[in-house]
Design a protein around this motif. Structure first.
Motif, short mmCIF file in Angstrom:
data_model
loop_
_atom_site.label_atom_id
_atom_site.label_comp_id
_atom_site.label_asym_id
_atom_site.label_seq_id
_atom_site.Cartn_x
_atom_site.Cartn_y
_atom_site.Cartn_z
N GLY A 5 0.82 -1.21 0.00
CA GLY A 5 0.00 0.00 0.00
C GLY A 5 0.86 1.25 0.00
N GLN A 6 1.96 1.19 0.73
CA GLN A 6 2.84 2.36 0.78
C GLN A 6 3.43 2.64 -0.60
OE1 GLN A 6 6.33 2.02 3.26
NE2 GLN A 6 7.36 3.57 2.04
N TYR A 16 -3.05 14.04 -4.52
CA TYR A 16 -4.14 13.44 -3.73
C TYR A 16 -4.93 14.50 -2.97
CZ TYR A 16 -6.23 10.22 -0.31
OH TYR A 16 -7.10 9.52 0.48
N ARG A 20 -8.96 14.88 -2.87
CA ARG A 20 -9.48 14.14 -1.72
C ARG A 20 -9.66 15.08 -0.53
NH1 ARG A 20 -9.08 8.46 -2.49
NH2 ARG A 20 -10.09 8.38 -0.45
N GLY A 44 -2.72 5.46 8.77
CA GLY A 44 -2.91 5.58 7.32
C GLY A 44 -3.48 6.95 7.01
N SER A 49 -6.85 14.28 6.21
CA SER A 49 -8.31 14.45 6.21
C SER A 49 -8.92 13.87 7.48
CB SER A 49 -8.92 13.71 5.01
OG SER A 49 -8.53 14.31 3.81
N TYR A 50 -9.92 14.53 7.96
CA TYR A 50 -10.76 14.07 9.08
C TYR A 50 -10.04 14.05 10.43
CZ TYR A 50 -13.39 12.74 4.99
OH TYR A 50 -14.03 12.79 3.78
N GLU A 61 1.74 7.45 8.89
CA GLU A 61 1.61 7.38 7.43
C GLU A 61 2.96 6.90 6.85
OE1 GLU A 61 -0.69 7.68 4.92
OE2 GLU A 61 1.06 7.17 3.73
N PRO A 62 2.95 5.78 6.10
CA PRO A 62 4.22 5.27 5.58
C PRO A 62 4.71 5.96 4.30
CG PRO A 62 2.46 3.71 5.11
CD PRO A 62 1.84 4.84 5.90
N MET A 66 2.60 11.18 0.57
CA MET A 66 1.41 11.60 1.31
C MET A 66 1.81 12.52 2.46
SD MET A 66 -0.92 10.21 -0.41
CE MET A 66 -2.45 10.14 0.50
N ALA A 82 0.71 0.39 9.90
CA ALA A 82 -0.31 -0.02 10.87
C ALA A 82 0.07 -1.34 11.55
CB ALA A 82 -1.65 -0.18 10.15
N GLU A 83 0.74 -2.20 10.79
CA GLU A 83 1.02 -3.54 11.30
C GLU A 83 2.05 -3.54 12.42
OE1 GLU A 83 0.98 -2.48 8.21
OE2 GLU A 83 0.14 -3.97 6.82
N LEU A 99 -10.48 4.84 5.26
CA LEU A 99 -10.26 4.35 3.89
C LEU A 99 -8.82 3.91 3.66
CD1 LEU A 99 -12.48 6.86 1.86
CD2 LEU A 99 -12.99 4.48 2.43
N HIS A 103 -5.44 -1.32 2.16
CA HIS A 103 -4.08 -1.19 1.62
C HIS A 103 -3.04 -1.92 2.47
CE1 HIS A 103 -5.07 1.62 -1.51
NE2 HIS A 103 -5.69 2.42 -0.65
N TRP A 104 -3.41 -2.31 3.68
CA TRP A 104 -2.42 -2.88 4.59
C TRP A 104 -2.08 -4.30 4.16
CZ3 TRP A 104 -5.19 -1.37 9.84
CH2 TRP A 104 -5.33 0.03 9.87
#
Ligand SMILES: C[S@@+](CC[C@H](N)C(=O)[O-])C[C@H]1O[C@@H](n2cnc3c(N)ncnc32)[C@H](O)[C@@H]1O
Length: 262
Positions: A5-6, A16, A20, A44, A49-50, A61-62, A66, A82-83, A99, A103-104
């Protein structure tokens, strides 16, 4: 070649933040579920956002592309996955993921990590692969099929988080956060490469055949004839869900009461 995902976001992430932008109605729905205003971890986090402003926030965030799009003054960001969250047990009140879990490389491990580092709750905004896809399913059938494999089901999430509350989030017709379902009432938007550039499922090559058919049907009037009814709606359920779980998790019960609809 399989991409993490990264890596995907390091490749497609530029631009983005433009497409977004957090949607105010989704913002209200997400913030309403965050609970007590103690520390929040946004996993992530992308461009931020949010992220609420009523509490201390740390972002994870990896992808560097981004991280670079986070606005000045945004919450501090840690480059991690995240892992393997680099925080102690119960370091945050709430852990949020918007969202991103699809991706993980190991979403179960990521959710377990979120539960480990939070004291109160885990909140997810994600897409239910068993949800409706409206006309998008007709034109982007392969893309949606691939997404159905990538996104964990609500039931599978409950197996990791225990009892969860599931709240359907209707997508407004003018949603400002340009994810896959956002343009359901603006079909021509999907023909715009800059719109697709902010939707990982529509990465270059993923939907070329579908786009030609969509362009043709929009031009000929066939799309309106077949799907014009959606133009009368202001919002629609496309399977997007807010999911909240308490920490420590309440165990699943044998009789199927593990998933409460909000
Ligand atoms: C669709 S974006 C969502 C970003 C942000 N949450 C938002 O709503 O705008 C998905 C994000 O997940 C990040 N990501 C990918 N793999 C990840 C992982 N293993 N752990 C944490 N984040 C990851 C990507 O780099 C990307 O920023």
């Amino acid at each position: 070649m399989h991409q993490t995902g990264q890596q995907r976001y390091d490749r497609i992430g530029a631009g983005y933040a433009l497409r977004r932008r957090p949607d105010p109605r989704l913002t209200a729905a997400i913030w309403a579920r965050l609970g007590e205003p103690d520390g929040l971890l946004n996993v992530g986090a992308g461009a931020g956002s949010y992220e609420p402003r009523d509490r201390a926030v740390v972002a994870v965030e990896p992808a560097l592309s981004m991280v670079r799009q986070r606005p000045a003054g945004a919450a501090p960001v840690v480059r991690a996955r995240a892992e393997a969250l680099p925080f102690g047990d119960g370091a945050f009140g709430t852990a949020l993921a918007v969202l991103t879990i699809h991706h993980w490389s190991d979403w179960r491990a990521g959710l377990r990590e979120m539960a480990r580092v939070s004291r109160r709750r885990v909140v997810l905004f994600t897409w239910d692969p068993e949800g409706e896809s409206s006309w998008l399913g007709d034109y982007f059938s392969q893309v949606i099929e691939d997404d159905r494999r990538r996104f964990p089901s609500v039931g599978a999430i409950a197996e990791v988080l225990g009892e969860i509350e599931v709240v359907p989030v209707l997508i407004p017709h003018d949603c400002t956060d340009g994810f896959m379902g956002a343009y359901w009432r603006r079909p021509a938007a999907y023909l715009d490469p800059s719109v697709r550039g902010a939707i990982s499922s529509l990465a270059p090559g993923a939907a070329d055949g579908c786009l030609a058919k969509l362009a043709e049907d929009l031009g000929s009037g066939a799309w309106v004839q077949e799907h014009g009814r959606v133009l009368e709606r202001d919002e629609i359920d496309l399977g997007y869900r807010l999911i909240a779980a308490s920490v420590p998790s309440k165990p699943l019960t044998a009789c199927g009461s593990r998933i409460r609809s909000g």
